[in-house]
Scaffold this active site. Sequence first.
Site, PDB file in Angstrom:
ATOM      1  N   LYS A  79       1.784  28.157 -22.761  1.00 39.68           N
ATOM      2  CA  LYS A  79       2.091  29.450 -22.143  1.00 39.68           C
ATOM      3  C   LYS A  79       2.902  30.307 -23.109  1.00 39.68           C
ATOM      4  CE  LYS A  79       4.333  31.294 -17.953  1.00 39.68           C
ATOM      5  NZ  LYS A  79       4.977  30.904 -16.672  1.00 39.68           N
ATOM      6  N   SER A 149       2.976  32.626 -12.779  1.00 44.22           N
ATOM      7  CA  SER A 149       2.747  33.385 -13.993  1.00 44.22           C
ATOM      8  C   SER A 149       2.051  32.553 -15.074  1.00 44.22           C
ATOM      9  CB  SER A 149       4.092  33.879 -14.557  1.00 44.22           C
ATOM     10  OG  SER A 149       4.939  32.775 -14.874  1.00 44.22           O
ATOM     11  N   SER A 173       5.259  29.087 -10.347  1.00 44.69           N
ATOM     12  CA  SER A 173       4.306  29.478 -11.377  1.00 44.69           C
ATOM     13  C   SER A 173       3.597  28.344 -12.096  1.00 44.69           C
ATOM     14  CB  SER A 173       5.000  30.367 -12.410  1.00 44.69           C
ATOM     15  OG  SER A 173       5.497  31.530 -11.804  1.00 44.69           O
TER      16      SER A 173
END
Length: 438
Positions: A79, A149, A173
Amino acid sequence: MTPAHLTASEAVRAIAEGSLTATALVQSCLERIDSRDGAVRAWLHVDRGGALAAAARLDAEQAAGTRRGPLHGVPFGVKDVIDVAGLPGTHNSPLHADRIAIDDAGSVALLRAAGGIPLGKTDTIEFASGGRLPRTFNPHNPARTAGGSSSGSGAAVADLQVPLTLGTQTGGSVIRPAAYCGVYAMKPTWGAVSREGAKLYAATLDTIGWYGRSVADLSLIAAVCGLPTEAAPEIRGLRIAVCRTPYADTASDDAHAALDTAVRKLEAAGATAIVRELPSSLRNLNDAKETVMRGEGRAAFLPHARAYGDRLHDGLRSHAENRTGISPADLKAALDYAAHSRVAFEGHYRDVDAVLTLAASGEADVLSDSHTGSPILQSLWTLLHVPTVAIPVGDGPNGLPLAVQMVGFRFADGALLAVADAVSRIVDPWAGRIRIPG
């Protein structure tokens, strides 16, 4: 079937046995990305040359009789709020469009030292907090969100573009993208895995987590990160508490039905299911999480607001400017409530092996410019600092994945993974098979 279809655990075995090379696995993942990422858009940057060069080095080492560790030759995505040395670290923010990370984040360094190969950076909400949304589509239906996210990380694993990815969770997330995309994910105990080199939003909530295609995959990363692992117990004799939480009314009928089905399967296999809701003193967990997140978010984004002014997205400046009016006393009360609740939770469930609960509100929400799904069914567990695991349990009426969530006890991550492994073999209709989106 191509090498990209393998789970991480299968790939590890194949590389160790010599039936697969790291180069072939990385190349297969790159081919899958080429064919599918235009439709999924999970990646912000793919390090083709670097990954192939690393794979060639690892293949040469294995040919010489040396293996780096338990992830030798297995690629992973990261990420883009977690740094990878030499790769872009934009945090999906126009403010950092040209930023290149100098060092590996602690979590990345652990995976690399174990023989893992960073394949690239996956899409995220700006700073994993707010502002610019990810461009990622759900791999099962491009009209649906992949969650937030850590959307790129969840979608990349679900779409067979890479076997493992790292994400972060401040509210929901890690777990929500897993539930929406139909893959496995783990949010470990808060503080059990290094957050060095990851952008922080709320210091007492942010947790590094990860995605895979089985509990065995999750356990691979857990072991590399220094968490204890255990063998899966027999289902017969397990005591599982069933908790729908104070926020059950936010979940669809399909999500509740999926949980009911999982409970019936476990009981038929010999487990004991005990319906036990959270004590009444824990009914304000989400409110406390919101106060902590926004209160600590002020400290996280005040430097950006001072440095960039109006160039910082207004939603992020709102944290720095404390527009919600959270006072020091409010933050202190929320943190005290969270500390009390952690002790109360463990006392309330001390006689069970794990808690089974809703993972998300249901099937993935329709894609929009402002919404990646509600975190409310994940956030309470984040505030409690407990480890959680998302387990796919089949599809809803629109053909999109549904999931349940297993919850354990702080710093007993290995025990939770062991129970989740046993449970997944009973409740996941895709267990042992590959689901190919697209």
